[in-house]
Scaffold this motif. Structure first.
Motif, mmCIF file in Angstrom:
data_model
loop_
_atom_site.group_PDB
_atom_site.id
_atom_site.type_symbol
_atom_site.label_atom_id
_atom_site.label_comp_id
_atom_site.label_asym_id
_atom_site.label_seq_id
_atom_site.Cartn_x
_atom_site.Cartn_y
_atom_site.Cartn_z
ATOM 1 N N VAL A 40 -33.273 -9.952 8.051
ATOM 2 C CA VAL A 40 -34.396 -9.401 8.802
ATOM 3 C C VAL A 40 -35.681 -9.664 8.012
ATOM 4 N N LEU A 41 -36.751 -10.057 8.725
ATOM 5 C CA LEU A 41 -38.026 -10.368 8.075
ATOM 6 C C LEU A 41 -39.048 -9.281 8.378
ATOM 7 N N TYR A 42 -39.719 -8.787 7.321
ATOM 8 C CA TYR A 42 -40.802 -7.825 7.461
ATOM 9 C C TYR A 42 -42.134 -8.576 7.383
ATOM 10 N N THR A 43 -43.035 -8.262 8.332
ATOM 11 C CA THR A 43 -44.370 -8.879 8.324
ATOM 12 C C THR A 43 -45.407 -7.813 8.650
ATOM 13 N N LEU A 44 -46.436 -7.707 7.803
ATOM 14 C CA LEU A 44 -47.526 -6.768 8.070
ATOM 15 C C LEU A 44 -48.577 -7.446 8.939
ATOM 16 N N TYR A 45 -49.200 -6.679 9.831
ATOM 17 C CA TYR A 45 -50.243 -7.245 10.690
ATOM 18 C C TYR A 45 -51.379 -6.227 10.820
ATOM 19 N N SER A 46 -52.572 -6.744 11.181
ATOM 20 C CA SER A 46 -53.739 -5.881 11.415
ATOM 21 C C SER A 46 -54.691 -6.604 12.350
ATOM 22 N N ASP A 47 -55.790 -5.913 12.691
ATOM 23 C CA ASP A 47 -56.764 -6.515 13.610
ATOM 24 C C ASP A 47 -57.709 -7.479 12.906
ATOM 25 N N SER A 48 -57.505 -7.669 11.603
ATOM 26 C CA SER A 48 -58.417 -8.556 10.863
ATOM 27 C C SER A 48 -58.340 -9.988 11.371
ATOM 28 N N GLY A 49 -57.197 -10.356 11.929
ATOM 29 C CA GLY A 49 -57.055 -11.713 12.438
ATOM 30 C C GLY A 49 -57.838 -11.938 13.708
ATOM 31 N N SER A 50 -58.281 -10.877 14.372
ATOM 32 C CA SER A 50 -59.042 -11.026 15.620
ATOM 33 C C SER A 50 -60.466 -10.502 15.465
ATOM 34 N N ILE A 71 -59.744 0.813 10.169
ATOM 35 C CA ILE A 71 -61.211 0.894 10.134
ATOM 36 C C ILE A 71 -61.753 0.601 11.528
ATOM 37 N N LYS A 72 -62.699 1.411 11.965
ATOM 38 C CA LYS A 72 -63.307 1.234 13.274
ATOM 39 C C LYS A 72 -64.157 -0.022 13.285
ATOM 40 N N SER A 73 -64.029 -0.776 14.388
ATOM 41 C CA SER A 73 -64.816 -2.007 14.519
ATOM 42 C C SER A 73 -64.994 -2.304 15.996
ATOM 43 N N GLU A 74 -65.487 -3.509 16.292
ATOM 44 C CA GLU A 74 -65.734 -3.894 17.675
ATOM 45 C C GLU A 74 -64.441 -4.209 18.433
ATOM 46 N N VAL A 75 -63.347 -4.445 17.725
ATOM 47 C CA VAL A 75 -62.070 -4.789 18.367
ATOM 48 C C VAL A 75 -61.136 -3.584 18.317
ATOM 49 N N TYR A 76 -60.084 -3.691 19.104
ATOM 50 C CA TYR A 76 -59.096 -2.602 19.150
ATOM 51 C C TYR A 76 -58.410 -2.506 17.792
ATOM 52 N N PRO A 77 -58.430 -1.314 17.162
ATOM 53 C CA PRO A 77 -57.885 -1.191 15.802
ATOM 54 C C PRO A 77 -56.355 -1.220 15.800
ATOM 55 N N ILE A 78 -55.784 -2.124 15.013
ATOM 56 C CA ILE A 78 -54.325 -2.265 14.912
ATOM 57 C C ILE A 78 -53.966 -2.452 13.457
ATOM 58 N N CYS A 79 -52.853 -1.821 13.059
ATOM 59 C CA CYS A 79 -52.340 -2.032 11.707
ATOM 60 C C CYS A 79 -50.904 -1.537 11.676
ATOM 61 N N GLY A 80 -49.961 -2.419 11.285
ATOM 62 C CA GLY A 80 -48.576 -1.976 11.293
ATOM 63 C C GLY A 80 -47.622 -2.993 10.714
ATOM 64 N N LEU A 81 -46.317 -2.746 10.964
ATOM 65 C CA LEU A 81 -45.241 -3.593 10.452
ATOM 66 C C LEU A 81 -44.503 -4.223 11.627
ATOM 67 N N SER A 82 -44.272 -5.534 11.533
ATOM 68 C CA SER A 82 -43.475 -6.250 12.532
ATOM 69 C C SER A 82 -42.169 -6.690 11.877
ATOM 70 N N ILE A 83 -41.074 -6.424 12.564
ATOM 71 C CA ILE A 83 -39.752 -6.804 12.065
ATOM 72 C C ILE A 83 -39.184 -7.856 13.011
ATOM 73 N N SER A 84 -38.896 -9.030 12.485
ATOM 74 C CA SER A 84 -38.284 -10.092 13.291
ATOM 75 C C SER A 84 -36.973 -10.503 12.639
ATOM 76 N N PHE A 85 -36.219 -11.344 13.345
ATOM 77 C CA PHE A 85 -34.856 -11.646 12.906
ATOM 78 C C PHE A 85 -34.687 -13.079 12.417
ATOM 79 N N SER A 86 -35.794 -13.806 12.381
ATOM 80 C CA SER A 86 -35.767 -15.162 11.829
ATOM 81 C C SER A 86 -37.190 -15.696 11.815
#
Length: 436
Positions: A40-50, A71-86
């Motif tokens: 199982v692969l763990y990947t962190l993500y946030s709204d910084s990419g958008s 952090i509040k910004s012009e885009v929808y705030p997102i921050c979390g962990l994504s778990i994928s299987f490959s």
């Protein structure tokens, strides 16, 4: 199977049913652990990419420990962990056979809810290797529930309306499905609480029953239906066999009955009809509307000096003479004539009259046949017969006819035996045309 065994089968099935129902809750469960050691692969993500300002970083990746700075910004705030299987191309897992997710997640922060999401790939609505197009299911968990391991039923997950609207998903494809899970997400749910949040994924696993309650109950019902069907078929087969036995028994009884009827109507020595058999045939003649008794003549036959034959040759040879006598008479009379042994050495014939004097001709043939052929195996016994004949007329009863024929018989005896004495019928008889 013998009927008494069915009760044993029913009792055994009932006991097994009770045991299975109560034991089902204690059956071992199947599990699928979600952790980095299980491919199982763990990947962190946030709204910084958008274009957002939120940040996600590992505290200890190996132990699944990370933090999010929302952090509040012009885009929808997102921050979390994504778990994928490959890695790409993404592999999927089938979670349809599991009924719950067991989650142990440690959280530090001010958020009230954490969102757990499941992405499911289906070629009918998803683009291959584009996770964003996979069906988005989610459930919100209160952070106050995360103090210990939390069990989330798979029925709690619902498909997000925004995802259905974004990809114009028809109702037929809008229901939850978990047969092709491609990723699992953990993030803060709305309303967003800005600031720092710390997460540690201690464990996550899917759990399910090896034998679900529904499957167990259906199996029990099918089992009972099978038992009932087997009993019903067995009962029908037993009834069929009993019916066949009854039919065979009835047929045997009918054959036996006919045999006894025949024996009761037949003289056992000579094989011709006895008095009972003669009476039955007389009844048939009486019911014949075309030709009743007035169409017949009665012949009464008596072997001459039969007592002398018994005294000289013995009763066994006397029986032989009676039997051979009956056989010879039978070769002369016609099929429609009724021949019977009346008693001892006396016989009678009810003969259909064909023409004027035909009854006398028949009687004379019989007398001559007896006279010209000796009896016994060595043909050493000589016998003759005296015959009294009476032709019936309209209005005569059998007793009238027998009385006249018997008187004619005794006339033949008095006149020296071995002769035929008869009284003829009128030249024309009403209801019995000439030639019959």
């Amino acid at each position: 199977m013998k009927p008494q065994y069915y009760n044993i089968v029913r009792i055994t099935a009932f006991i097994l049913t009770i045991i299975l129902i109560f034991a089902q809750k204690h059956f071992p469960q199947k599990t699928l652990d979600i952790d980095p050691t299980n491919n199982v692969l763990y990947t962190l993500y946030s709204d910084s990419g958008s274009g957002g300002k939120s940040e996600a970083s590992w505290i200890d990746e190996k132990s699944g420990h990370w933090k999010c700075h929302l952090i509040k910004s012009e885009v929808y705030p997102i921050c979390g962990l994504s778990i994928s299987f490959s890695q790409v191309p993404y592999e999927t897992i089938d979670a349809e056979k599991y009924n719950a997710m067991q989650l142990e997640l440690e959280y530090k922060g001010a958020a009230k809810k954490i969102r757990i999401s499941l992405r499911n790939y289906n070629a009918l609505y998803s683009e291959k290797n584009v996770i964003e197009t996979a069906k988005f299911h989610s459930v919100n968990v209160l952070t106050t529930e995360l103090t210990s391991e939390t069990t989330i039923s798979m029925h709690e997950f619902s498909v997000a309306d925004w995802w259905k609207d974004k990809y114009d998903i028809p109702r037929s494809l809008s229901t939850p499905e978990f047969s092709g899970l491609v990723s699992i997400g953990i993030e803060q749910a709305v309303p967003e609480v800005f600031g720092e949040h710390e997460y540690k994924l201690v464990s996550m696993r899917f759990t399910g029953d090896w034998l679900s309650a529904e499957t167990l109950y259906i199996s029990i019902i099918i089992g009972w239906l099978f038992i009932l069907a087997f009993e019903a078929i067995s009962w029908l087969l037993r009834q069929r066999d009993r019916s066949r036995e009854n039919i065979n028994r009835l047929s045997a009884l009918e054959v036996e009955s006919e045999k006894y009827k025949e024996l009761s109507s037949t003289d056992s020595l000579t094989g011709v009809a006895n008095r009972s058999g003669f009476s039955k045939k007389m009844e048939l003649i009486s019911n014949d509307k075309y030709c009743q008794l007035h169409c017949y003549a009665l012949l009464v036959l008596d072997l001459d000096h039969f007592k002398h034959i018994n005294d000289e040759h013995g009763h066994f040879m006397g029986d032989v003479v009676l039997k051979e006598f009956a056989e010879r008479v039978a070769t002369i009379i016609r099929a429609e004539d009724v021949f019977a042994r009346w008693g001892g050495e006396e016989f009678i014939i009810l003969a259909r009259m064909q023409s004027q004097g035909s009854e006398y001709i028949l009687a004379e043939k019989i007398r001559a046949k007896v006279e010209e052929s000796n009896f016994g195996a060595d043909k050493s016994i000589v016998a003759t017969v005296s015959i009294g004949v009476a032709a019936s007329k309209v209005g005569d009863t059998f007793d009238d006819l027998f009385k006249q024929a018997d008187e004619n018989l005794y006339t033949a005896k008095r006149n020296g035996r071995n002769q035929v004495v008869y009284n003829s019928r009128p030249a024309k008889v009403i209801g019995c045309p000439e030639g019959q």
